[in-house]
Design an enzyme around this catalytic site. Structure first.
Site, PDB file in Angstrom:
ATOM      1  CE  LYS A   1      -3.886  13.850 -10.243  1.00 30.09           C
ATOM      2  NZ  LYS A   1      -5.236  12.941  -9.880  1.00 30.09           N
TER       3      LYS A   1
ATOM      4  CE  LYS B   1       3.623   4.983  -7.266  1.00 31.70           C
ATOM      5  NZ  LYS B   1       2.703   5.569  -6.298  1.00 31.70           N
TER       6      LYS B   1
ATOM      7  CE  LYS C   1      -3.688   3.784 -11.632  1.00 29.48           C
ATOM      8  NZ  LYS C   1      -4.580   2.785 -10.832  1.00 29.48           N
TER       9      LYS C   1
END
Ligand code: TRP
Length: 340
Positions: free
Chosen positions: A123, A205, A208
């Site tokens: 991140k 994966k 969202k």
């Protein structure tokens, strides 16, 4: 043996806790990997589920968008079958004990531990202009979420495994320093958790935050759109419908169909033996659309009922706070904070 009363039965149950960040919508991946399991766990555990809206603040979000998404997530979880009569369901930010315990745990966690977390590194790279303290502190708040309720079992996706290990380390360290305080939780990675992949790139994966809208399916998506996305799902060369490492696209679709229909992959292979990709993709799309249709309808009905959402969330938060206070009081006393 004497019949158990409701109360003793309740207290004999183990505690299961999990949170979900309010970003985007609940996807097919979230549903099969997490929410469907939560729904099943409600009967066997004292279950605690919350919208991790404080965690969501670790990346810059538009305030009105965050608020909308959080409310929408709450309604989506209800529509997916999380039952407030059976489980605690609330917004993390409405139970101040989460943040309060996080502070005390911060003082018992090393910078070296949090700064080496894979998610923090990822991140930080992704949000290089906003490497804030909260981003590094993310797993400590998560530890507080978990330890506050003396959780036994924490269902998480594989990407959260490292955070769970840190939670265990923090709990063990605290217990050694101040005496037995926290239950050391076990992680539970549901078998499906890591396996639902993007419809456009079946090697990653389903996420969202995927910028390609064709890659993900939402539980509140309409039927036509779901079917269209499955029709254009990326498959592999050849034509056989089998689960195999060199066929990640078809394998992903088999996994989805099997999970939705409650079948084994072998049963799905047998069902579609000799049929083409086109037929199979349509069947998967239709099965998913049929499963999500009532969820979407429930969601739309619930979202209009602001009073119900508000009362349910308030009730959940009040009860969670009541339970959380027990641990927090104990912790404050152990570390030497004044209590009158
Ligand atoms: N970090 C988790 C995720 O992104 C969400 C979360 C927050 C969580 N607090 C938690 C999960 C506590 C389990 C337990 O998936």
């Amino acid at each position: 043996m004497a019949e158990l009363t409701n109360e003793t039965e309740k207290s004999a149950k183990k505690v299961c806790l999990s949170g979900i960040q309010p970003t985007g919508t609940v996807t097919l991946g979230n549903y099969l990997g997490a929410v469907q399991n939560w729904q099943n766990m409600q009967n066997d555990f004292n279950s605690i589920f919350f919208i991790a809206d404080l965690h969501a603040l670790t990346v810059r979000r538009d305030p009105s968008e965050l608020k909308q998404t959080s409310l929408s997530f709450f309604a989506q979880l209800l529509a997916c079958g999380i039952n407030p009569e059976k489980s605690m369901l609330y917004f993390q930010s409405q139970v101040h004990e989460h943040a309060e315990l996080a502070w005390i745990l911060n003082c018992n966690t090393y910078v070296g531990e949090t700064s080496r977390m894979t998610q923090f590194k990822d991140k930080s790279a992704k949000h290089a202009d906003n490497i804030n303290m909260g981003l590094m502190d993310y797993p400590v708040l998560m530890a507080a979420d978990i330890l506050l309720f003396q959780s036994d079992l924490v269902p998480v996706g594989i990407d959260q495994k490292q955070h769970l290990e840190l939670t265990r380390d923090i709990a063990i360290r605290f217990n050694n320093l101040y005496g037995e305080t926290f239950k050391v939780p076990e992680g539970y990675i549901p078998p499906m958790g890591a396996k639902i992949c993007s419809l456009q790139d079946p090697t990653v994966k389903m996420s969202k935050s995927d910028p390609n809208p064709k890659a993900t399916i939402s539980v509140i998506e309409d039927e036509a759109s779901i079917i269209k996305k499955f029709k254009s799902a990326v498959t592999d060369s050849g034509s056989e419908i089998v689960m195999r490492e060199d066929k990640p696209g078809v394998s992903n679709l088999i996994t989805i169909y099997a999970a939705i229909e409650g079948k084994t992959p072998a049963q799905v292979e047998a069902e579609f033996a000799g049929q083409g990709y086109g037929t199979f993709k349509l069947a998967v799309g239709e099965a998913v659309a049929a499963k999500f249709k009532p969820i979407k309808e429930d969601y739309e009905r619930l979202l209009k009922d602001k009073t119900f959402i508000e009362n349910t969330a308030k009730g959940g938060a009040e009860y969670a706070s009541y339970i959380a206070q027990k641990t927090l009081k104990k912790v404050k006393k152990k570390v030497g904070l004044i209590s009158f």
